[in-house]
Design a protein around this motif. Sequence first.
Motif, mmCIF file in Angstrom:
data_model
loop_
_atom_site.group_PDB
_atom_site.id
_atom_site.type_symbol
_atom_site.label_atom_id
_atom_site.label_comp_id
_atom_site.label_asym_id
_atom_site.label_seq_id
_atom_site.Cartn_x
_atom_site.Cartn_y
_atom_site.Cartn_z
ATOM 1 N N GLN A 1 14.882 -9.823 -13.376
ATOM 2 C CA GLN A 1 15.994 -10.616 -12.848
ATOM 3 C C GLN A 1 16.330 -10.171 -11.435
ATOM 4 O OE1 GLN A 1 19.477 -10.328 -15.304
ATOM 5 N NE2 GLN A 1 18.349 -10.695 -17.192
ATOM 6 N N ARG A 2 16.859 -11.116 -10.668
ATOM 7 C CA ARG A 2 17.445 -10.773 -9.372
ATOM 8 C C ARG A 2 18.855 -10.265 -9.650
ATOM 9 N NH1 ARG A 2 18.025 -14.884 -5.536
ATOM 10 N NH2 ARG A 2 18.696 -16.227 -7.210
ATOM 11 N N GLN A 3 19.300 -9.290 -8.869
ATOM 12 C CA GLN A 3 20.597 -8.673 -9.134
ATOM 13 C C GLN A 3 21.738 -9.298 -8.338
ATOM 14 O OE1 GLN A 3 20.928 -6.369 -11.675
ATOM 15 N NE2 GLN A 3 18.811 -7.015 -11.994
ATOM 16 N N ALA B 146 15.785 -11.250 -2.954
ATOM 17 C CA ALA B 146 14.451 -11.859 -3.019
ATOM 18 C C ALA B 146 13.661 -11.323 -4.203
ATOM 19 C CB ALA B 146 13.685 -11.583 -1.724
ATOM 20 N N GLY B 147 13.916 -10.060 -4.559
ATOM 21 C CA GLY B 147 13.110 -9.388 -5.569
ATOM 22 C C GLY B 147 13.682 -9.465 -6.970
ATOM 23 N N TYR B 148 12.762 -9.603 -7.924
ATOM 24 C CA TYR B 148 13.087 -9.562 -9.347
ATOM 25 C C TYR B 148 12.820 -8.143 -9.822
ATOM 26 C CZ TYR B 148 13.171 -14.651 -9.430
ATOM 27 O OH TYR B 148 13.479 -15.958 -9.190
ATOM 28 N N LEU C 74 4.465 -6.661 -5.821
ATOM 29 C CA LEU C 74 5.335 -5.612 -6.346
ATOM 30 C C LEU C 74 5.627 -4.591 -5.256
ATOM 31 C CD1 LEU C 74 3.764 -4.833 -9.840
ATOM 32 C CD2 LEU C 74 5.702 -6.315 -9.312
ATOM 33 N N PHE C 75 6.887 -4.230 -5.128
ATOM 34 C CA PHE C 75 7.338 -3.282 -4.117
ATOM 35 C C PHE C 75 8.187 -2.198 -4.760
ATOM 36 C CE2 PHE C 75 6.994 -7.406 -1.971
ATOM 37 C CZ PHE C 75 6.249 -7.084 -0.843
ATOM 38 N N PHE D 91 7.710 -13.437 -5.505
ATOM 39 C CA PHE D 91 6.689 -14.492 -5.500
ATOM 40 C C PHE D 91 6.495 -14.985 -4.070
ATOM 41 C CE2 PHE D 91 8.228 -14.946 -9.912
ATOM 42 C CZ PHE D 91 7.017 -14.926 -10.587
ATOM 43 N N MET D 92 5.249 -15.157 -3.668
ATOM 44 C CA MET D 92 4.954 -15.613 -2.307
ATOM 45 C C MET D 92 3.771 -16.587 -2.339
ATOM 46 S SD MET D 92 6.919 -13.839 -0.169
ATOM 47 C CE MET D 92 6.078 -14.056 1.373
ATOM 48 N N PRO D 93 3.801 -17.623 -1.496
ATOM 49 C CA PRO D 93 2.595 -18.440 -1.321
ATOM 50 C C PRO D 93 1.626 -17.678 -0.416
ATOM 51 C CG PRO D 93 4.329 -19.240 0.101
ATOM 52 C CD PRO D 93 4.926 -18.119 -0.712
#
Length: 186
Positions: free
Chosen positions: A28-30, A35-37, A101-102, A161-163
């Motif tokens: 989940q996004r906080q 931007a990150g889940y 993933l970061f 997620f990125m194109p």
Amino acid sequence: MNFRGEEMKKRGFEIVAKYADAGLNLPQRQTKQAAGYDFEAAADFVVPSIWKQGLFKALHAIKHAAKPGEEELTAGDQALKPVLVPTGIKAYMQPDEVLMLFNRSSGPLKRRLILPNGVGIIDADYYNNPANEGEIFVQLLNYGLFDYHIKKGERIAQGIFMPYLTADDESMPKNDRAGGFGSTKK
């Protein structure tokens, strides 16, 4: 919409079958603008300190020995091998998208945990692969002085997620994914 009038899913997360009854949370996004889940650990896990596994001996041997021994070098090399922390999560997305993933910003700062590859790449064809159902694992390395004990449900990484784009006149790869984590071979 597909031919039945149902809306097709574009991207998201599912729990892998192995963890169906484990009470896991989907990423989940906080915050509204995040931007990150956030990905959580699927189980308690220990990330050992690199300093407790022979790295000092290897560094000492490299600095002080004319020719460091194979044993010291192997132990030092093994100390720098990251662990794979299971998330119990798989991700689906469009064919021209990738999940990156970061580190979470608190990982290095508060816990001394880093993703040694900098950015993990989850390709669209990793989803439901036959080797591991597409379960996402987070590579972590602990550069702190103490082992770090991750608790089930602790947030350990974030995914975006990125194109992506492909090159002009590319020869389309003919291979299908045959395995799971790190399966692409040259």
